[in-house]
Design a protein around this motif. Structure first.
Motif: not given
Length: 279
Positions: A1-3, A32-35, A49-50, A58-59
Motif C-alpha cells: 500500500m505504501e508503494r 463514502s466517508d472520505v477522510p 486511508a488505504l 470494492p473500495d
C-alpha cells in the motif's frame, strides 16, 4: 500500500498530487466517508486511508481502477496507460492486474500458471447492491441472478451464464435509474426518435443510453455493455445458428468485465450525486 501511495502521490514528479487532489481522487473512486486531508505528509496519509479500507475490496478495486482511468489525466489514455504499467509492476506480487477493456480500466486476477487475467462476478456484490439500491425485493432478485450466473458458469452452461449476465445488467440499470430519477417512471424514457417510451417497455439498449445520458455510467462503459446486450439475441436458436455463436469460458469471463465496470461507474456517480446534494 505504501508503494502504491508513493506512486500515486508522485512527489516531485510530473503527476504530483496535492493533498486536496488525493481527497478528490478518493471521492471520484466512489468512496463514502472520505477522510479529510489534514495537512500531514501525503504518502503516509494516503497509505493510512488505504489501510483503513484493506478489508473493503470494492473500495480498493475502484481506487486502483480510478487512478488508471483516462478521465483522471489531461493527457488522456497515453498518460493513464503509462501510469497503469507502473502500477501493475507493484500489483503483480498480489497476482492482480489492471487492464483496459472497451477503454475502461478493470481489475483481473492472475491465476497460477497463467499471465492472462481472469475476470469474474463483482466482489461483495450483495453489500454493494444494498448500498446502491433501496428496494429489498429488487436487491434479492439481482443477488439471485448473480448466483445463478455463477452456477451456470461453473456447470459449463456458458450460454445461460451470458443470458443471465445481460439480465442482471438490465435489472441493475433499470432499478438505479428508477431510484435516482423517479420521474422516468411517470414521464417515461426518451427513445432515439424523441418519442416517450413507457418505463414498462424500456429495453436494455434504451436503459444503457439513458444511464449514460444521466451520467450514471461513462461513455466507454455504455459502448462496452452493448455487445453483451447483443449476445442476448442468441436466446433464439435461429440467431445462434446464423451467427455460429458458441460461447465458452472465456466468453463468460469477458462478459463479467462490463458488469464490474458498470457497477464501479454507478457507485462513483451515485456517491457523487449524494455529495453534491449535501453541498
Amino acid at each position: 500500500m505504501e508503494r502504491v501511495a508513493q506512486r500515486v502521490v508522485d512527489i516531485g514528479g510530473a503527476g504530483e498530487r496535492r493533498g486536496f487532489e488525493l481527497e478528490r481522487l478518493l471521492r471520484s473512486a466512489g468512496w463514502s466517508d472520505v477522510p479529510e486531508y489534514d495537512g500531514s505528509p501525503r504518502i503516509p496519509w494516503l497509505t493510512d486511508a488505504l489501510a483503513d479500507r484493506a478489508d473493503n475490496r470494492p473500495d480498493i478495486e475502484r481506487f486502483l481502477c480510478r487512478v488508471c482511468d483516462p478521465l483522471e489525466y489531461d493527457g488522456g489514455m497515453p498518460v493513464a496507460e503509462a501510469f497503469r504499467n507502473e502500477l501493475n509492476s507493484i500489483l503483480e506480487f498480489e497476482r492482480v492486474v489492471i487492464t483496459y477493456s472497451g477503454g475502461r480500466p478493470v481489475l483481473g486476477e492472475l491465476t497460477d500458471g497463467s499471465e492472462q487475467p481472469v475476470y469474474g462476478a463483482p466482489p461483495e456484490v450483495e453489500q454493494r447492491l444494498r448500498a446502491l439500491l433501496s428496494d429489498q425485493q429488487v436487491i434479492d432478485l439481482l443477488i439471485d441472478r448473480i448466483a445463478q450466473c455463477r452456477a451456470a458458469q461453473a456447470a459449463g452452461a456458458y450460454l445461460l451464464a451470458v443470458f443471465g449476465i445481460g439480465s442482471f445488467i438490465e435489472g441493475l440499470l433499470f432499478s438505479a435509474l428508477k431510484e435516482q430519477f423517479p420521474e422516468l417512471v411517470t414521464a417515461g424514457f426518451r427513445g432515439q426518435d424523441g418519442r416517450k417510451v413507457p418505463a414498462s417497455r424500456a429495453g436494455l439498449a434504451l436503459l444503457i443510453d439513458t444511464a449514460h445520458e444521466k451520467r450514471l455510467i461513462e461513455l466507454d462503459a455504455r459502448n462496452f455493455i452493448h455487445p453483451v446486450r447483443d449476445f442476448r439475441n442468441y436466446i433464439h436458436p435461429r440467431q445462434q445458428l446464423e451467427h455460429d455463436f458458441t460461447p465458452n469460458a472465456d466468453t463468460v469471463n469477458m462478459c463479467w468485465v462490463p458488469v464490474n465496470a458498470v457497477l464501479n461507474d454507478l457507485e462513483e456517480s451515485i456517491a457523487g450525486r449524494g455529495q453534491r446534494a449535501v453541498l
